[in-house]
Scaffold this motif. Structure first.
Motif, PDB file in Angstrom:
ATOM      1  N   LYS A  91       0.844  -1.200   0.000  1.00  0.00           N
ATOM      2  CA  LYS A  91       0.000   0.000   0.000  1.00  0.00           C
ATOM      3  C   LYS A  91       0.877   1.247   0.000  1.00  0.00           C
ATOM      4  O   LYS A  91       1.927   1.290   0.649  1.00  0.00           O
ATOM      5  N   TYR A  92       0.407   2.273  -0.700  1.00  0.00           N
ATOM      6  CA  TYR A  92       1.219   3.482  -0.893  1.00  0.00           C
ATOM      7  C   TYR A  92       1.594   4.154   0.425  1.00  0.00           C
ATOM      8  O   TYR A  92       2.743   4.562   0.615  1.00  0.00           O
ATOM      9  N   PRO A 126       0.761   7.873  -7.221  1.00  0.00           N
ATOM     10  CA  PRO A 126       2.145   7.387  -7.222  1.00  0.00           C
ATOM     11  C   PRO A 126       2.574   6.777  -8.560  1.00  0.00           C
ATOM     12  O   PRO A 126       3.530   6.018  -8.624  1.00  0.00           O
ATOM     13  N   PHE A 127       1.871   7.111  -9.635  1.00  0.00           N
ATOM     14  CA  PHE A 127       2.173   6.548 -10.949  1.00  0.00           C
ATOM     15  C   PHE A 127       2.475   7.652 -11.951  1.00  0.00           C
ATOM     16  O   PHE A 127       2.122   8.811 -11.762  1.00  0.00           O
ATOM     17  N   GLU A 160       3.660  -2.294 -22.621  1.00  0.00           N
ATOM     18  CA  GLU A 160       3.540  -0.980 -23.245  1.00  0.00           C
ATOM     19  C   GLU A 160       3.250   0.105 -22.217  1.00  0.00           C
ATOM     20  O   GLU A 160       3.594   1.254 -22.407  1.00  0.00           O
ATOM     21  N   ASN A 161       2.614  -0.243 -21.099  1.00  0.00           N
ATOM     22  CA  ASN A 161       2.357   0.702 -20.019  1.00  0.00           C
ATOM     23  C   ASN A 161       3.436   0.478 -18.976  1.00  0.00           C
ATOM     24  O   ASN A 161       3.523  -0.590 -18.383  1.00  0.00           O
ATOM     25  N   PHE A 162       4.251   1.499 -18.733  1.00  0.00           N
ATOM     26  CA  PHE A 162       5.390   1.331 -17.841  1.00  0.00           C
ATOM     27  C   PHE A 162       5.120   1.786 -16.422  1.00  0.00           C
ATOM     28  O   PHE A 162       6.042   1.980 -15.638  1.00  0.00           O
ATOM     29  N   LEU A 163       3.864   2.008 -16.069  1.00  0.00           N
ATOM     30  CA  LEU A 163       3.377   2.254 -14.718  1.00  0.00           C
ATOM     31  C   LEU A 163       3.912   3.532 -14.078  1.00  0.00           C
ATOM     32  O   LEU A 163       3.154   4.410 -13.741  1.00  0.00           O
ATOM     33  N   ILE A 164       5.228   3.624 -13.905  1.00  0.00           N
ATOM     34  CA  ILE A 164       5.783   4.786 -13.222  1.00  0.00           C
ATOM     35  C   ILE A 164       6.277   5.856 -14.192  1.00  0.00           C
ATOM     36  O   ILE A 164       6.569   6.965 -13.791  1.00  0.00           O
ATOM     37  N   GLN A 165       6.390   5.524 -15.476  1.00  0.00           N
ATOM     38  CA  GLN A 165       6.839   6.494 -16.480  1.00  0.00           C
ATOM     39  C   GLN A 165       5.687   7.395 -16.878  1.00  0.00           C
ATOM     40  O   GLN A 165       4.522   6.972 -16.932  1.00  0.00           O
TER      41      GLN A 165
END
Length: 169
Positions: A91-92, A126-127, A160-165
């Protein structure tokens, strides 16, 4: 301390006591430390040993038998394979506590015990915060494919989705 008779590929049940500075679960087997991928404090996991060194070893979670209330399920497991978001299963708010505690621990290690460390400031989301990336590209079945490398390898995990980028990347 005598190293217990642990072998690579051995499966065992582990109680996770803590998190390492890298975000790996920490378990003890007869006072021998194992660092466990994808495991959180308070969990009991079925794990497989991936490496045994003289003073510590590594393991990978196969199944979570008793789950931490701080575990997150809404993040795709593919990110755990690559290591680009090593705390994504936590959890964040607990990630922020972990980061704060790491700073306090590091200060204590160098003798700075009287320093006040403020709480870690979080983000609204946080993304998608990183604005730079080195993204591997490979040809897979005649098509250019992006992704990240599987931990400790050069095997491409297509994504293709880099989550944090930042999504523009």
């Amino acid at each position: 301390m005598e190293k217990p008779n642990l072998k690579k590929n051995q499966e065992l049940e582990l109680n996770i006591e803590d998190l390492s500075y890298e975000g790996k679960g920490v378990a003890k087997v007869d006072d021998f430390t194992l660092f466990v991928d994808n495991a959180l404090p308070g969990e009991t996991v079925k794990a497989v040993i991936t490496r045994v060194n003289k003073n510590f070893g590594f393991a990978r979670t196969l199944d979570v038998l008793k789950e931490s209330p701080d575990r997150v399920h809404d993040i795709d497991a593919i990110y755990a394979q690559t290591g680009i978001a090593p705390l994504s299963h936590l959890k964040y708010d607990k990630q922020l506590e972990f980061k704060h505690d790491q700073v306090v621990t590091d200060f204590n290690k160098i003798g700075l015990k009287d320093i006040t460390v403020n709480q870690t400031l979080g983000m609204e989301s946080p993304f998608n915060y990183r604005n730079k990336a080195q993204v591997p590209v490979r040809q897979v079945n005649g098509k250019l494919t992006t992704g990240f490398y599987r931990r400790r390898s050069h095997d491409l995990v297509p994504m293709e989705n880099f989550l944090i980028q930042d999504t523009k990347i």
